[in-house]
Design an enzyme around this catalytic site. Structure first.
Site, mmCIF file in Angstrom:
data_model
loop_
_atom_site.group_PDB
_atom_site.id
_atom_site.type_symbol
_atom_site.label_atom_id
_atom_site.label_comp_id
_atom_site.label_asym_id
_atom_site.label_seq_id
_atom_site.Cartn_x
_atom_site.Cartn_y
_atom_site.Cartn_z
ATOM 1 N N TRP A 347 41.647 40.980 38.628
ATOM 2 C CA TRP A 347 42.459 40.224 37.651
ATOM 3 C C TRP A 347 42.713 41.038 36.397
ATOM 4 O O TRP A 347 43.516 40.665 35.553
ATOM 5 C CB TRP A 347 41.758 38.908 37.296
ATOM 6 C CG TRP A 347 40.472 39.075 36.478
ATOM 7 C CD1 TRP A 347 39.474 39.986 36.684
ATOM 8 C CD2 TRP A 347 40.074 38.314 35.336
ATOM 9 N NE1 TRP A 347 38.459 39.822 35.765
ATOM 10 C CE2 TRP A 347 38.798 38.797 34.921
ATOM 11 C CE3 TRP A 347 40.644 37.260 34.645
ATOM 12 C CZ2 TRP A 347 38.105 38.274 33.837
ATOM 13 C CZ3 TRP A 347 39.944 36.738 33.552
ATOM 14 C CH2 TRP A 347 38.702 37.238 33.159
ATOM 15 N N GLU A 478 30.422 36.292 34.780
ATOM 16 C CA GLU A 478 29.806 36.492 36.106
ATOM 17 C C GLU A 478 28.288 36.363 36.098
ATOM 18 O O GLU A 478 27.643 36.588 37.126
ATOM 19 C CB GLU A 478 30.224 37.850 36.656
ATOM 20 C CG GLU A 478 31.714 37.911 36.927
ATOM 21 C CD GLU A 478 32.172 39.284 37.389
ATOM 22 O OE1 GLU A 478 31.422 40.250 37.205
ATOM 23 O OE2 GLU A 478 33.294 39.369 37.917
ATOM 24 N N GLN A 589 30.756 37.957 29.411
ATOM 25 C CA GLN A 589 32.037 38.319 28.799
ATOM 26 C C GLN A 589 32.778 37.050 28.389
ATOM 27 O O GLN A 589 32.330 35.943 28.691
ATOM 28 C CB GLN A 589 32.865 39.128 29.778
ATOM 29 C CG GLN A 589 33.261 38.382 31.036
ATOM 30 C CD GLN A 589 33.668 39.328 32.165
ATOM 31 O OE1 GLN A 589 32.816 39.837 32.868
ATOM 32 N NE2 GLN A 589 34.956 39.544 32.321
HETATM 33 C C1 BGC Z 1 33.903 42.222 35.218
HETATM 34 C C2 BGC Z 1 35.115 41.632 35.895
HETATM 35 C C3 BGC Z 1 36.117 42.740 36.124
HETATM 36 C C4 BGC Z 1 35.482 43.874 36.918
HETATM 37 C C5 BGC Z 1 36.418 45.056 37.095
HETATM 38 C C6 BGC Z 1 33.336 43.327 36.078
HETATM 39 O O1 BGC Z 1 32.239 43.904 35.451
HETATM 40 O O2 BGC Z 1 32.931 41.233 35.005
HETATM 41 O O3 BGC Z 1 35.679 40.626 35.084
HETATM 42 O O4 BGC Z 1 37.222 42.257 36.800
HETATM 43 O O5 BGC Z 1 34.342 44.330 36.239
HETATM 44 O O6 BGC Z 1 36.785 45.574 35.863
#
Ligand code: BGC
Length: 755
Positions: A347, A478, A589
């Site tokens: 995304w 996450e 985040q």
């Molecule tokens: C982040 C995601 C992101 C991914 C790739 C992860 O560490 O939490 O939101 O899409 O990295 O950049």
């Protein structure tokens, strides 16, 4: 000693003036070269000091046996070159005046140093390298050597197979024809043909020379030219290497066989092999200037020069990471600068990077969205595989026919579903700003409808509360998984269905054929019935919107209002002792705050402020996607010092002092986020239907900002200082309305507004 055609001021030059083997990976990543077609890490030429040479070609994913997820293979390398002076290998260890620079304006990588031999001979070396922005297949490099004494030089340079990373290639043919070294390889599983060719030319004192001997070594996965030259004191020896890369992933070569690919690459080689390094460099430099800097530059007059450098760095990388010439490809989370995230697409594109393209080169934005359209069949298959309807976009995407590419041991593939609504959100944003009717009719509506159908099937009815909920998800934060009703996900799903209703009703009236094509009669009533009952978490009595059903009941470890990301003690070990991320009110985040950013009109300023504080204190910003969102919200709330402080941290994601931050590649989304902080934060640009709002809030250290944006097919130059805003309509075709502090101004060519 060497001519300095890359001299620029500080706002353009990335510089490293000491060599360190420990930190070399960072410099290889941040000083990568590329053009969207391919990326080339700036690994040193010598075999002693390079750590991870990578030449990644967009879209060429391959699986290794036993892997659950594909990756971009590391193409055979053309940058290697070992130089022996009187039998001694040149490396940057025993050197004086080491300097490595990347000129962000021209894309020139340059390294200079003086090598001291064991016998105390002083050898000046200059290494130059460029990946052409004009000719996407072309790489050129040049090494200049000048010695203070007579020396014997042996140069070994050629094409070398991957020695660091699992080898994806089967060699089909290799050799040397008319001085051109070549490999024709095939990826083992996806069976993509790669052609890699290279020719080396020797000059003495800038003139072609035959005063050398040459032998070509042909070993397993290497072909190397070995040049022996006796160089007199103060003579200059130059080795120019011109290389090209083609694959049958290239759109126009997709049906080509091995022999035709080889012929195509040789024909290309014949047209470029006579060029000098300088000619290739100048052509590429002009392309940088005309296509990028003349249109997209942001000029910041700041007391801190680093701010200017950082935005040039962002625009440079946003350029070299983007394969916008091919709508079957998209941007990897690390661009093409390293193996991180396997070259996969997240995304990151839609929410963090796309706005930059929408406002500076909408055709490129369109191509990135067409990639999603071209992946629609796979997304529908993915939905079916997971028991849903419509299109479920993979959390990690790669090639357009792939379903989910998240490695199987991660839950994100099943649970991080917000990606599907992010795509619909981005499609709509692109359309609103560009009014690209052709796009919305051909691709946009269908994307929005198919994503909405997914959400319809993804909802869970809560009988007791008579509402629809979304269960077992991972939101942008996450650190929490298997959660119910992540507010970001619920709001975006709701918005996606609302968009589907709006456009379904519109085309029912204006384009019945299209309406029938998407079987909307079957879905429209359900869209309308369910959207009203989707649970949208609202603020509690303290004004805080819960990130999910359980977040606000977790342990709170914030003390004295100090942000967890600024705690002096080891917050990670404290969290660990308390049972880990799922037990504590801590976010990785921006999650709720991103929701506030995407839908500022849904929430009052008071709610935005309360949630900004609450979640900022509990956010570790451990994803590089986080800081930009917080920074923009802080600026929106007129907390300029805080917004600038967050901006300063964001621009140090790749460029800061953490020497391990970027080993696996740069952080693509964070670079898009930096552009957004300047445009939507400090310049306060915002789109309202038909009106461009501009409410600048320059930080204390900035005196002025000047940039250009494309809006509704006209190019505007915007200059803001502490006292006024001046906008020039460079195309001067139509009248435009802009709004500053709630007041509308209509103009055609130029306007100045006092702040
Ligand atoms: C982040 C995601 C992101 C991914 C790739 C992860 O560490 O939490 O939101 O899409 O990295 O950049």
């Amino acid at each position: 000693m060497f001519n300095n055609f890359d001299r620029e001021d500080n706002g353009w030059m990335l510089k490293e003036d000491t060599f360190s083997l420990d930190n070399i990976k960072k410099s290889e990543s941040i000083m990568s070269l590329g053009n969207g077609y391919m990326g080339l890490r700036s690994a040193n030429e010598d075999s002693f000091s390079d750590k991870s040479r990578f030449n990644l070609v967009s879209g060429t994913y391959d699986f290794l046996d036993g892997d659950t997820s594909n990756e971009l293979p590391n193409n055979y390398d053309v940058t290697n070159c070992d130089i022996y002076i009187d039998g001694e290998l040149v490396s940057p260890i025993n050197v004086k005046d080491y300097c490595k620079t990347l000129n962000l304006k021209t894309g020139l990588l340059r390294r200079t140093y003086t090598f001291l031999t064991k016998n105390d001979k002083h050898i000046e070396l200059e290494y130059l390298r460029v990946v052409s922005l004009k000719d996407l297949h072309l790489i050129a490099s040049k090494i200049n050597i000048v010695s203070s004494s007579d020396i014997n030089v042996l140069i070994e340079s050629g094409i070398v197979g991957d020695i660091y990373h699992s080898d994806h290639f089967k060699v089909l043919e290799k050799g040397c024809i008319n001085d051109v070294l070549f490999f024709i390889n095939e990826t083992k599983q996806s069976r993509i043909l790669f052609s890699t060719m290279s020719i080396s030319k020797v000059e003495i004192d800038d003139k072609t020379s035959n005063n050398f001997t040459k032998k070509t070594k042909n070993e397993n996965n290497k072909i190397i030219d070995c040049f022996k030259i006796e160089l007199n004191k103060n003579q200059k020896l130059s080795l120019t290497k011109i290389s090209n890369v083609f694959t049958n992933r290239d759109k126009e070569l997709s049906n080509i066989n091995k022999d035709s690919l080889k012929e195509k690459a040789f024909n290309h080689m014949n047209t470029v092999k006579h060029l000098s390094f300088e000619e290739i460099y100048n052509e590429s430099k002009d392309e940088w200037n005309n296509r990028i800097w003349k249109v997209k530059d942001i000029i910041i007059d700041s007391d801190d020069d680093f701010d200017q450098l950082a935005i040039h760095f962002a625009i440079y990388h946003l350029t070299i990471m983007t394969p916008s010439f091919d709508n079957r490809m998209n941007i990897g989370a690390k661009g093409l600068t390293g193996p991180g995230y396997r070259g996969h697409i997240f995304w990151d594109t839609e929410i963090f990077i796309l706005p930059y393209f929408i406002y500076t080169s909408p055709n490129e934005a369109r191509s990135l969205l067409e990639y999603r359209y071209n992946s629609l069949d796979a997304a529908k298959k993915n939905a079916k595989l997971n028991g849903y309807d419509g299109a479920m976009f993979p959390w990690e995407s790669a090639w357009i026919t792939d379903t989910e590419n998240t490695p199987k041991n991660y839950r994100n593939g099943r649970e991080e579903n917000h990606i599907t609504a992010d795509v619909a959100y981005a499609v709509n944003m692109y359309y609103l700003i560009t009014k690209d009717e052709d796009f919305i009719e051909k691709y946009g509506y269908e994307l929005i409808f198919e994503c909405a159908k997914f959400w319809l099937s993804r909802l869970t009815y809560n009988k007791e509360k008579d509402r629809y909920e979304i269960h077992t998800v991972i939101g942008p934060d996450e650190y929490k998984w298997d959660i119910n009703n992540n507010a970001y996900t619920n709001y975006l799903a709701h918005y996606n269905i609302e968009l589907a209703i709006k456009y379904a009703l519109l085309i029912k009236k204006e384009n019945v054929e299209l309406y029938n094509k998407y079987c909307l009669d079957e879905y429209l009533n359900d869209f309308i019935d369910r959207v009203q009952k989707i649970y949208l978490p609202i603020e509690n009595s303290d004004g805080i919107i819960p990130e999910d059903d359980t977040y606000l009941s977790l342990l709170d470890i914030v003390e004295n209002d100090v942000s967890l990301s600024k705690r002096k003690d080891n917050v990670l070990s404290i969290i660990d002792k308390l049972g880990g991320f799922t037990k504590v009110m801590v976010s990785k985040q921006a999650d709720i705050v991103l929701l506030l950013y995407l839908f500022p009109d849904l929430f009052s300023e008071e709610i935005i402020e309360k949630n900004y504080y609450f979640y900022e204190r509990r956010c570790l910003h451990s994803s590089s996607l986080s800081l930009s969102t917080y920074s923009i919200i802080a600026i929106m709330l007129n907390k300029l010092e805080e917004g600038y402080e967050l901006f300063s941290r964001a621009i140090r994601t790749d460029l800061g002092s953490n020497m391990k931050s970027s080993d696996e590649g740069i952080h693509a989304a964070s670079l898009g986020g930096i552009w957004q902080i300047i445009i939507f934060g400090f310049l306060g640009i915002k789109y309202k239907p038909d009106i461009l709002m501009i409410n600048p809030h320059l930080p204390k250290k900035w005196n002025s900002v000047k940039t250009k944006i494309l809006w509704k097919k006209q190019l505007f130059e915007i200059e803001v200082n502490k006292n006024e805003i001046t906008i020039y309509n460079l195309d001067c075709i139509n009248n435009v309305t802009i709004q500053h502090k709630e007041k509308n101004y209509i103009f055609k060519d130029e306007i100045t507004i006092k702040i």
